[in-house]
Write an enzyme that holds these catalytic residues in place. Sequence first.
Site, PDB file in Angstrom:
ATOM      1  N   GLY A  40       0.876  -1.173   0.000  1.00 43.02           N
ATOM      2  CA  GLY A  40       0.000   0.000   0.000  1.00 43.02           C
ATOM      3  C   GLY A  40       0.909   1.217   0.000  1.00 43.02           C
ATOM      4  O   GLY A  40       1.861   1.281   0.770  1.00 43.02           O
ATOM      5  N   GLU A 141      -4.743   6.361  -2.930  1.00 42.59           N
ATOM      6  CA  GLU A 141      -5.311   5.020  -2.749  1.00 42.59           C
ATOM      7  C   GLU A 141      -6.415   5.018  -1.701  1.00 42.59           C
ATOM      8  O   GLU A 141      -6.958   3.959  -1.380  1.00 42.59           O
ATOM      9  CB  GLU A 141      -4.224   4.011  -2.367  1.00 42.59           C
ATOM     10  CG  GLU A 141      -3.392   3.583  -3.568  1.00 42.59           C
ATOM     11  CD  GLU A 141      -2.381   2.511  -3.252  1.00 42.59           C
ATOM     12  OE1 GLU A 141      -1.940   1.863  -4.201  1.00 42.59           O
ATOM     13  OE2 GLU A 141      -2.032   2.312  -2.068  1.00 42.59           O
ATOM     14  N   ASN A 186       4.725   9.911 -10.954  1.00 43.27           N
ATOM     15  CA  ASN A 186       5.721   9.267 -11.816  1.00 43.27           C
ATOM     16  C   ASN A 186       5.401   9.648 -13.258  1.00 43.27           C
ATOM     17  O   ASN A 186       4.469  10.429 -13.515  1.00 43.27           O
ATOM     18  CB  ASN A 186       5.786   7.752 -11.587  1.00 43.27           C
ATOM     19  CG  ASN A 186       4.524   7.022 -12.044  1.00 43.27           C
ATOM     20  OD1 ASN A 186       3.672   7.584 -12.742  1.00 43.27           O
ATOM     21  ND2 ASN A 186       4.397   5.775 -11.654  1.00 43.27           N
ATOM     22  N   THR A 252       8.622  -2.801  -7.813  1.00 42.66           N
ATOM     23  CA  THR A 252       7.418  -2.498  -7.042  1.00 42.66           C
ATOM     24  C   THR A 252       7.781  -1.681  -5.798  1.00 42.66           C
ATOM     25  O   THR A 252       8.644  -2.079  -5.027  1.00 42.66           O
ATOM     26  CB  THR A 252       6.718  -3.790  -6.579  1.00 42.66           C
ATOM     27  OG1 THR A 252       6.736  -4.738  -7.633  1.00 42.66           O
ATOM     28  CG2 THR A 252       5.281  -3.512  -6.181  1.00 42.66           C
ATOM     29  N   GLY A 255       8.824   3.909  -6.208  1.00 43.54           N
ATOM     30  CA  GLY A 255       8.317   5.278  -6.065  1.00 43.54           C
ATOM     31  C   GLY A 255       8.018   5.600  -4.609  1.00 43.54           C
ATOM     32  O   GLY A 255       8.248   6.730  -4.144  1.00 43.54           O
ATOM     33  N   ASP A 256       7.524   4.614  -3.888  1.00 46.49           N
ATOM     34  CA  ASP A 256       7.212   4.826  -2.463  1.00 46.49           C
ATOM     35  C   ASP A 256       8.491   5.012  -1.650  1.00 46.49           C
ATOM     36  O   ASP A 256       8.536   5.825  -0.725  1.00 46.49           O
ATOM     37  CB  ASP A 256       6.413   3.646  -1.908  1.00 46.49           C
ATOM     38  CG  ASP A 256       5.094   3.466  -2.628  1.00 46.49           C
ATOM     39  OD1 ASP A 256       4.570   4.463  -3.169  1.00 46.49           O
ATOM     40  OD2 ASP A 256       4.598   2.329  -2.664  1.00 46.49           O
ATOM     41  N   SER A 288      16.265  -0.083  -3.470  1.00 41.98           N
ATOM     42  CA  SER A 288      15.057  -0.901  -3.276  1.00 41.98           C
ATOM     43  C   SER A 288      14.724  -1.741  -4.509  1.00 41.98           C
ATOM     44  O   SER A 288      14.143  -2.813  -4.377  1.00 41.98           O
ATOM     45  CB  SER A 288      13.860  -0.024  -2.888  1.00 41.98           C
ATOM     46  OG  SER A 288      13.289   0.582  -4.029  1.00 41.98           O
ATOM     47  N   GLY A 293      10.144  -7.567  -3.680  1.00 40.28           N
ATOM     48  CA  GLY A 293       9.108  -7.120  -2.755  1.00 40.28           C
ATOM     49  C   GLY A 293       9.057  -5.619  -2.611  1.00 40.28           C
ATOM     50  O   GLY A 293       9.842  -4.881  -3.216  1.00 40.28           O
ATOM     51  N   SER A 297      12.110  -4.735   0.474  1.00 43.16           N
ATOM     52  CA  SER A 297      13.299  -4.252  -0.257  1.00 43.16           C
ATOM     53  C   SER A 297      13.762  -2.885   0.227  1.00 43.16           C
ATOM     54  O   SER A 297      14.748  -2.348  -0.281  1.00 43.16           O
ATOM     55  CB  SER A 297      12.988  -4.188  -1.755  1.00 43.16           C
ATOM     56  OG  SER A 297      12.080  -3.142  -2.038  1.00 43.16           O
TER      57      SER A 297
END
Length: 309
Positions: A40, A141, A186, A252, A255-256, A288, A293, A297
């Site tokens: 999330g 989200e 992004n 994945t 960006g977070d 990361s 993951g 990561s």
Amino acid sequence: AAFDVVVVGSCNMDLISYVPRLPKPGETIHGHKFSLGFGGKGANQCVMAARLGAATAMVAKVGDDVFGSNFVQNFKDNGVNVDHVQVTKEAATGVAPIAVNDDGQNSIIIVSGANLKLTAADVREHESVVTHAKVLICQLEIQPETSLEALRIAKQHGVTTILNPAPAQATLDPELYKVSDIFCPNETEAEILTGLPVTTVEEAEKAADVLLDKGCKKVIITLGEKGCLCKSSKSEKGIHVPARKVSPVDTTGAGDAFVGSLAYYMACHKDLRLEEAIQKACHISSISVCSPGTQTSFPYRKDLPQDLF
Ligand code: RIB
Ligand code: NA
């Protein structure tokens, strides 16, 4: 209590299948590995900031189920304050079935569940955690009006705001731009929001100008392996921060990792120029993508080169 970084956002349990390639419509393929992970965008960004050493708090909703209680424990394990993580019986904890191919590219389905039960009224009820933050981060989200309310309250109290307008949406409430000190999409999100192509740094400059026109203070467009572009005004040239060359295993949550790291630097290293903060955040994000993951990561401060601090 005062926090460096507060996140009002999502919690999704990531159900990750590693596959040779992403399936076509109607196709069944074999994956070679599966893993469950905490994800999330909101939770990821908060955990990233916490692992770097920020005092963090999360405002979120999870379901009254196994994933929800595991989520709360995971926040605690990462040192994130959970006083404002509510448990609802109205919906299940959010989940995200994810496929990752051999090139590290992904496709993601999000079933938001409890995330959509977090309301603007909930944010008002937990207002003091937002008003006492140094930096507030929001994403898309959860319900956009919930993010908007959090950003509005933060702005009214002089809290620095970052909006990561993800996942991509074609139209945003125009006020979302005006309450964002940093607007950080992004390349895909920037394309969808502006209707312009964003495949090169030059194109990102043009898209950034369109986004600045909508009223955010600064725009940072992340460009994957090309790093990112930061622009503060239409009259000045943007700053391109290149990324380190790495061989991606799983992008994945990259960006977070960037957004969470950026928030950490803005809150905890106030003397750092924004360009340097972006460089360091890019560096952490590039680490990361080299392991599988999402949160699994994200590096811890103790394992990072100390010149990042
Ligand atoms: O940005 C990555 C995240 O997007 C994943 O953790 C998944 O939960 C989705 O929300
Ligand atoms: Na990763």
